[in-house]
Write an enzyme that holds these catalytic residues in place. Structure first.
Site, PDB file in Angstrom:
ATOM      1  N   PHE A 181      24.400  48.299  50.253  1.00  0.00           N
ATOM      2  CA  PHE A 181      22.778  49.288  51.003  1.00  0.00           C
ATOM      3  C   PHE A 181      23.156  47.759  52.418  1.00  0.00           C
ATOM      4  O   PHE A 181      22.872  47.291  53.432  1.00  0.00           O
ATOM      5  CB  PHE A 181      21.785  47.761  50.243  1.00  0.00           C
ATOM      6  CG  PHE A 181      21.944  48.011  48.952  1.00  0.00           C
ATOM      7  CD1 PHE A 181      21.044  48.902  48.558  1.00  0.00           C
ATOM      8  CD2 PHE A 181      22.442  47.155  48.092  1.00  0.00           C
ATOM      9  CE1 PHE A 181      20.529  49.351  46.702  1.00  0.00           C
ATOM     10  CE2 PHE A 181      22.164  47.026  46.839  1.00  0.00           C
ATOM     11  CZ  PHE A 181      21.486  48.179  46.303  1.00  0.00           C
ATOM     12  N   PHE A 188      22.918  44.701  53.290  1.00  0.00           N
ATOM     13  CA  PHE A 188      23.588  43.556  52.354  1.00  0.00           C
ATOM     14  C   PHE A 188      24.434  44.171  51.590  1.00  0.00           C
ATOM     15  O   PHE A 188      23.793  45.369  51.386  1.00  0.00           O
ATOM     16  CB  PHE A 188      22.990  42.490  52.028  1.00  0.00           C
ATOM     17  CG  PHE A 188      21.800  43.126  50.903  1.00  0.00           C
ATOM     18  CD1 PHE A 188      21.911  43.066  49.386  1.00  0.00           C
ATOM     19  CD2 PHE A 188      20.431  44.140  50.919  1.00  0.00           C
ATOM     20  CE1 PHE A 188      21.233  43.418  48.486  1.00  0.00           C
ATOM     21  CE2 PHE A 188      19.872  44.008  50.509  1.00  0.00           C
ATOM     22  CZ  PHE A 188      20.483  44.644  48.806  1.00  0.00           C
ATOM     23  N   GLU A 202      25.266  43.889  47.098  1.00  0.00           N
ATOM     24  CA  GLU A 202      24.935  43.387  45.640  1.00  0.00           C
ATOM     25  C   GLU A 202      26.586  43.065  44.951  1.00  0.00           C
ATOM     26  O   GLU A 202      27.037  43.770  44.739  1.00  0.00           O
ATOM     27  CB  GLU A 202      24.351  43.479  45.210  1.00  0.00           C
ATOM     28  CG  GLU A 202      23.810  43.352  43.704  1.00  0.00           C
ATOM     29  CD  GLU A 202      23.014  43.958  42.885  1.00  0.00           C
ATOM     30  OE1 GLU A 202      22.203  43.130  42.130  1.00  0.00           O
ATOM     31  OE2 GLU A 202      22.739  44.749  42.838  1.00  0.00           O
ATOM     32  N   ILE A 203      26.667  41.766  44.393  1.00  0.00           N
ATOM     33  CA  ILE A 203      27.710  41.686  44.142  1.00  0.00           C
ATOM     34  C   ILE A 203      27.472  41.674  42.332  1.00  0.00           C
ATOM     35  O   ILE A 203      26.447  41.047  41.988  1.00  0.00           O
ATOM     36  CB  ILE A 203      28.752  40.234  44.237  1.00  0.00           C
ATOM     37  CG1 ILE A 203      28.976  40.366  45.872  1.00  0.00           C
ATOM     38  CG2 ILE A 203      29.928  39.692  43.140  1.00  0.00           C
ATOM     39  CD1 ILE A 203      29.746  39.342  46.024  1.00  0.00           C
ATOM     40  N   VAL A 204      27.788  42.819  41.377  1.00  0.00           N
ATOM     41  CA  VAL A 204      27.141  42.677  40.330  1.00  0.00           C
ATOM     42  C   VAL A 204      28.025  41.876  39.030  1.00  0.00           C
ATOM     43  O   VAL A 204      27.750  41.186  38.674  1.00  0.00           O
ATOM     44  CB  VAL A 204      27.116  44.769  40.137  1.00  0.00           C
ATOM     45  CG1 VAL A 204      26.548  44.527  38.631  1.00  0.00           C
ATOM     46  CG2 VAL A 204      26.603  45.023  40.859  1.00  0.00           C
ATOM     47  N   CYS A 208      31.860  40.158  38.717  1.00  0.00           N
ATOM     48  CA  CYS A 208      32.962  39.563  39.176  1.00  0.00           C
ATOM     49  C   CYS A 208      33.482  38.956  37.801  1.00  0.00           C
ATOM     50  O   CYS A 208      33.179  37.552  38.003  1.00  0.00           O
ATOM     51  CB  CYS A 208      33.076  38.224  40.650  1.00  0.00           C
ATOM     52  SG  CYS A 208      34.038  37.536  41.298  1.00  0.00           S
ATOM     53  N   ALA A 209      35.084  38.518  37.658  1.00  0.00           N
ATOM     54  CA  ALA A 209      35.923  38.340  37.005  1.00  0.00           C
ATOM     55  C   ALA A 209      37.138  38.731  37.326  1.00  0.00           C
ATOM     56  O   ALA A 209      38.288  39.239  37.901  1.00  0.00           O
ATOM     57  CB  ALA A 209      35.542  38.863  35.480  1.00  0.00           C
ATOM     58  N   TYR A 254      44.092  33.619  42.519  1.00  0.00           N
ATOM     59  CA  TYR A 254      43.492  34.678  42.902  1.00  0.00           C
ATOM     60  C   TYR A 254      41.880  35.558  43.021  1.00  0.00           C
ATOM     61  O   TYR A 254      41.589  36.342  43.619  1.00  0.00           O
ATOM     62  CB  TYR A 254      43.821  35.707  41.344  1.00  0.00           C
ATOM     63  CG  TYR A 254      45.142  35.429  41.122  1.00  0.00           C
ATOM     64  CD1 TYR A 254      46.159  35.145  42.319  1.00  0.00           C
ATOM     65  CD2 TYR A 254      45.444  35.937  39.782  1.00  0.00           C
ATOM     66  CE1 TYR A 254      47.285  35.490  41.752  1.00  0.00           C
ATOM     67  CE2 TYR A 254      46.911  35.772  39.440  1.00  0.00           C
ATOM     68  CZ  TYR A 254      47.796  35.401  40.579  1.00  0.00           C
ATOM     69  OH  TYR A 254      49.626  35.582  40.164  1.00  0.00           O
ATOM     70  N   THR A 276      40.102  33.565  44.843  1.00  0.00           N
ATOM     71  CA  THR A 276      39.601  33.205  46.365  1.00  0.00           C
ATOM     72  C   THR A 276      39.791  33.898  46.627  1.00  0.00           C
ATOM     73  O   THR A 276      39.051  34.523  47.789  1.00  0.00           O
ATOM     74  CB  THR A 276      40.246  31.761  46.540  1.00  0.00           C
ATOM     75  OG1 THR A 276      39.857  30.896  45.511  1.00  0.00           O
ATOM     76  CG2 THR A 276      39.899  31.338  48.411  1.00  0.00           C
ATOM     77  N   LEU A 296      24.806  39.023  48.308  1.00  0.00           N
ATOM     78  CA  LEU A 296      24.119  38.424  47.589  1.00  0.00           C
ATOM     79  C   LEU A 296      23.912  39.230  45.888  1.00  0.00           C
ATOM     80  O   LEU A 296      24.659  40.144  45.666  1.00  0.00           O
ATOM     81  CB  LEU A 296      22.230  39.207  47.639  1.00  0.00           C
ATOM     82  CG  LEU A 296      21.721  39.309  48.385  1.00  0.00           C
ATOM     83  CD1 LEU A 296      19.964  39.806  48.476  1.00  0.00           C
ATOM     84  CD2 LEU A 296      20.786  37.679  48.691  1.00  0.00           C
ATOM     85  N   TYR A 328      27.883  29.332  34.779  1.00  0.00           N
ATOM     86  CA  TYR A 328      29.459  28.969  34.631  1.00  0.00           C
ATOM     87  C   TYR A 328      29.931  29.539  36.410  1.00  0.00           C
ATOM     88  O   TYR A 328      30.790  28.916  36.411  1.00  0.00           O
ATOM     89  CB  TYR A 328      29.897  29.698  33.321  1.00  0.00           C
ATOM     90  CG  TYR A 328      28.993  29.218  32.300  1.00  0.00           C
ATOM     91  CD1 TYR A 328      30.228  27.938  31.262  1.00  0.00           C
ATOM     92  CD2 TYR A 328      28.614  29.753  31.186  1.00  0.00           C
ATOM     93  CE1 TYR A 328      29.036  27.329  30.727  1.00  0.00           C
ATOM     94  CE2 TYR A 328      27.715  29.465  30.631  1.00  0.00           C
ATOM     95  CZ  TYR A 328      28.012  28.559  29.720  1.00  0.00           C
ATOM     96  OH  TYR A 328      27.555  27.675  28.610  1.00  0.00           O
ATOM     97  N   ILE A 383      18.141  45.081  44.345  1.00  0.00           N
ATOM     98  CA  ILE A 383      19.469  44.542  43.631  1.00  0.00           C
ATOM     99  C   ILE A 383      18.530  44.563  42.057  1.00  0.00           C
ATOM    100  O   ILE A 383      17.510  44.388  41.898  1.00  0.00           O
ATOM    101  CB  ILE A 383      20.059  43.385  44.220  1.00  0.00           C
ATOM    102  CG1 ILE A 383      18.411  41.698  44.171  1.00  0.00           C
ATOM    103  CG2 ILE A 383      20.201  43.324  45.508  1.00  0.00           C
ATOM    104  CD1 ILE A 383      18.641  40.519  44.761  1.00  0.00           C
ATOM    105  N   TYR A 412      18.377  39.003  36.939  1.00  0.00           N
ATOM    106  CA  TYR A 412      18.517  38.645  35.680  1.00  0.00           C
ATOM    107  C   TYR A 412      18.081  37.392  34.908  1.00  0.00           C
ATOM    108  O   TYR A 412      17.839  36.485  36.565  1.00  0.00           O
ATOM    109  CB  TYR A 412      20.307  38.120  36.026  1.00  0.00           C
ATOM    110  CG  TYR A 412      21.195  39.770  36.527  1.00  0.00           C
ATOM    111  CD1 TYR A 412      22.137  40.212  34.884  1.00  0.00           C
ATOM    112  CD2 TYR A 412      21.210  39.910  37.301  1.00  0.00           C
ATOM    113  CE1 TYR A 412      22.653  41.804  35.634  1.00  0.00           C
ATOM    114  CE2 TYR A 412      22.673  41.198  37.690  1.00  0.00           C
ATOM    115  CZ  TYR A 412      22.703  41.711  36.956  1.00  0.00           C
ATOM    116  OH  TYR A 412      23.284  43.171  36.870  1.00  0.00           O
TER     117      TYR A 412
END
Length: 454
Positions: free
Chosen positions: A182, A187, A189-191, A193-194, A204, A206, A225, A231, A256, A259
Site C-alpha cells: 500500500f 506500509f 501487509e504480510i498475508v 509467511c511459511a 531460511y 530469517t 503490518l 505459533y 488490511i 483475523y
C-alpha cells in the site's frame, strides 16, 4: 489471460560499513567506509580536555588526530579482509553461536537457493516457470497453514493486487511470503509467511524476511503490518516485529484483512540497513573494534622511562603529572580528585571538621557517636579487631592525625564496615550504617566535584 511477473533477487552484494555496495572483487578501504564506526571510534580514543597543572599539552595527549586517525582505521580495516578472522557470529552450519541466516546466505551465494518476487499481471498467458513457482507457493502455504481455507489461500496468492517472495531450493519452492503493498498508505501487509517443515531451523525464514525488507527499501516502503497467530509471534519478534503499532490507524484500518484470534504486529525498517548482509557487517565492525582496542592496548602496555623526580628524594607526586597516564586515555574520577587534595592544604582541617559535624548531627548517627559498650555487646571486640567510632575520629581530628582526606574517609568507611560485619542486615544498626554512609559519600563526592587538583 494472466501473466505471472517474476523478478529474481540477486545474491547479496558485499557491503561496506557505510552500507554502500562494492564490487565482489573488493577495493582498498577508504575513509568513507568508516561512517558507522566513527562515533564508537571517537569514544575509544577520547581523552580529557580540561587543562590542569601538570597535565601534558592537549595536542601531545591526543592518540590520533585528523588524517592520522583515518590512517589508523584504514590500516585496521586492511587487516580484517579475511572472513575467517572475523569475530561475532561464527560461520557455522547451525547452532546458537552462528547468525541465523548464515547458512542461507552461503547457500544463495553457491546458487543452491534463489529468491523470486512473483506477481499476477493481467496481460498475456503465463510462462510455465511462473506457474510452477506460484502453484508451489500455494501448496507450501496450504500445507504449513492448515487452518487457512485452501480456496482463500489460492485467491490471495493469485490476486493481481498481491505479490509473493518465493524461496526456491534446487528448483523447488520450499517457502515464501505473500504480501500486498500500500504505497500511498506507507506500509505493506504480510498475508502469508511459511517455510516447509523439513527445511526449517536453517535460517531460511530469517534470510527470506531480510530479502523482503531489502525489496521494500528499494520501493521506499518502511513499515510492515501482519496478523500473527500464537505459533508465529515468536518468529516475527525475532525479525524485529513488535505489538506496539506506531502507524496511525487511519493509514491501515479498512485496508488490511482482520483475523480473529491473531495479534497485529508491526515492523519498522531502517533505510540505512542492508538487511541481507547485516550480520556480516556487524562481524566486520566487531573485528575492527577488536583491532583498534588491541592497538590501543599495545600503546598502553608500552614501557615508559622511569620518573627522575624520585631520584631526588621526592616521595609523592600527583597522578595527573604523569604524562603516559594521560596518553593512555585515563580520566580522573571524582574519587581520584578527592585523593589529590594536598595534605598540606590549610583548609583540610576545616573541611574534615565540617564533615564530622554533619555526621554527628545526622538522625541516623546515634549508633556511632560512642565506642561500643561491652556490657551491651560482650563479644563485639572478639569479632571487630579494629573498632572505630565518631568520638574516636573526633579525637584523631583534634590531634591532627589525618594528613589527608583519604585517611579520614577510610576511618569513616571502616566504622560502617564494622557495623555491617557484626550486625545482621535486618537490624536497625545495619540500616543506619547504610543510610549514614550514603549521606557521607554524597557530601564527599559533592566536595570532590567542586575541587580541582592543586
Amino acid at each position: 489471460s494472466n501473466e505471472l511477473e517474476a523478478t529474481e533477487l540477486p545474491p547479496p552484494v558485499p557491503q561496506t560499513l557505510s552500507g554502500i555496495a562494492t564490487p565482489a572483487s573488493s577495493r582498498p578501504p577508504s575513509p568513507g567506509d568508516l561512517v558507522e564506526v566513527s562515533a564508537i571510534k571517537r569514544r575509544m580514543i577520547e581523552v580529557p580536555t580540561t587543562q590542569r597543572v601538570g597535565e601534558p599539552d592537549k595536542k601531545r595527549r591526543m592518540l590520533t588526530d585528523g588524517a592520522a586517525l583515518q590512517e589508523v582505521v584504514v590500516e585496521v580495516i586492511g587487516t580484517v579482509t579475511n572472513p575467517q578472522d572475523m569475530v561475532g557470529p561464527q560461520v557455522t552450519v547451525s547452532g546458537a553461536s552462528g547468525a541465523r541466516d548464515e547458512q542461507a546466505r552461503r547457500e544463495q551465494q553457491q546458487g543452491v537457493l534463489q529468491f523470486h518476487v512473483v506477481g499476477n499481471v493481467v496481460t498475456k498467458s503465463p510462462t510455465d516457470e511462473s506457474l510452477v513457482t506460484l502453484i508451489g507457493l500455494k501448496n507450501v502455504f496450504a500445507h504449513q497453514l492448515p487452518r487457512m481455507p485452501r480456496e482463500y489461500i489460492s485467491r490471495l496468492v493469485l490476486c493481481p493486487k498481491h505479490r509473493s517472495l518465493a524461496l526456491i531450493k534446487n528448483k523447488v519452492v520450499i517457502g515464501g511470503i505473500c504480501f500486498r503493498m500500500f504505497p500511498r498508505q506507507g506500509f505493506s501487509e504480510i498475508v502469508f509467511c511459511a517455510v516447509s517443515s523439513n527445511e526449517q531451523v536453517k535460517g531460511y525464514g530469517t534470510h527470506l524476511m531480510n530479502h523482503l525488507k531489502d525489496y521494500h527499501l528499494r520501493h521506499n516502503i518502511l513499515t510492515f503490518l501482519t496478523y500473527a497467530d500464537e505459533y508465529a509471534i515468536g518468529y516475527f519478534k525475532k525479525q524485529g516485529f513488535h505489538k506496539e503499532i506506531r502507524l496511525p490507524k487511519t493509514n491501515y484500518v479498512g485496508f488490511i484483512k482482520d483475523y480473529e484470534g491473531a495479534t497485529l504486529m508491526e515492523c519498522e525498517l531502517n533505510p540505512k540497513v542492508p538487511y541481507t548482509e547485516f550480520s556480516t557487517i556487524i562481524r566486520q565492525q566487531k573485528e575492527i573494534l577488536k583491532k583498534l582496542v588491541e592497538k590501543q592496548q599495545r600503546q598502553i602496555r608500552a614501557v615508559q622511562p622511569g620518573l627522575p623526580c624520585f631520584q631526588g628524594g621526592v616521595r609523592h607526586i600527583p597522578i595527573t603529572s604523569i604524562q603516559s597516564i594521560w596518553e593512555s586515555g585515563w580520566k580522573p574520577s571524582a574519587h581520584d580528585r578527592i585523593l589529590e587534595i594536598d595534605a598540606s592544604d590549610s583548609q583540610l582541617h576545616i573541611v574534615l571538621k565540617s564533615l564530622l559535624s554533619q555526621l554527628k548531627t545526622h538522625q541516623n548517627s546515634w549508633p556511632f557517636l560512642q565506642p561500643v559498650d561491652k556490657s551491651v555487646a560482650p563479644d563485639y571486640y572478639d569479632f571487630i579487631k579494629y573498632p572505630i567510632d565518631l568520638k574516636t575520629i573526633g579525637e584523631n581530628l583534634r590531634a591532627r592525625r589525618y594528613k589527608s582526606l583519604q585517611l579520614f574517609v577510610a576511618d569513616v568507611q571502616r566504622m560502617f564496615a564494622n557495623c555491617r560485619q557484626y550486625n545482621d542486615a535486618s537490624t536497625e544498626y545495619y540500616q543506619c550504617a547504610n543510610t549514614l554512609e550514603s549521606f557521607f559519600m554524597g557530601k564527599v563526592n559533592s566536595m570532590a566535584e567542586s575541587t580541582s587538583p592543586v
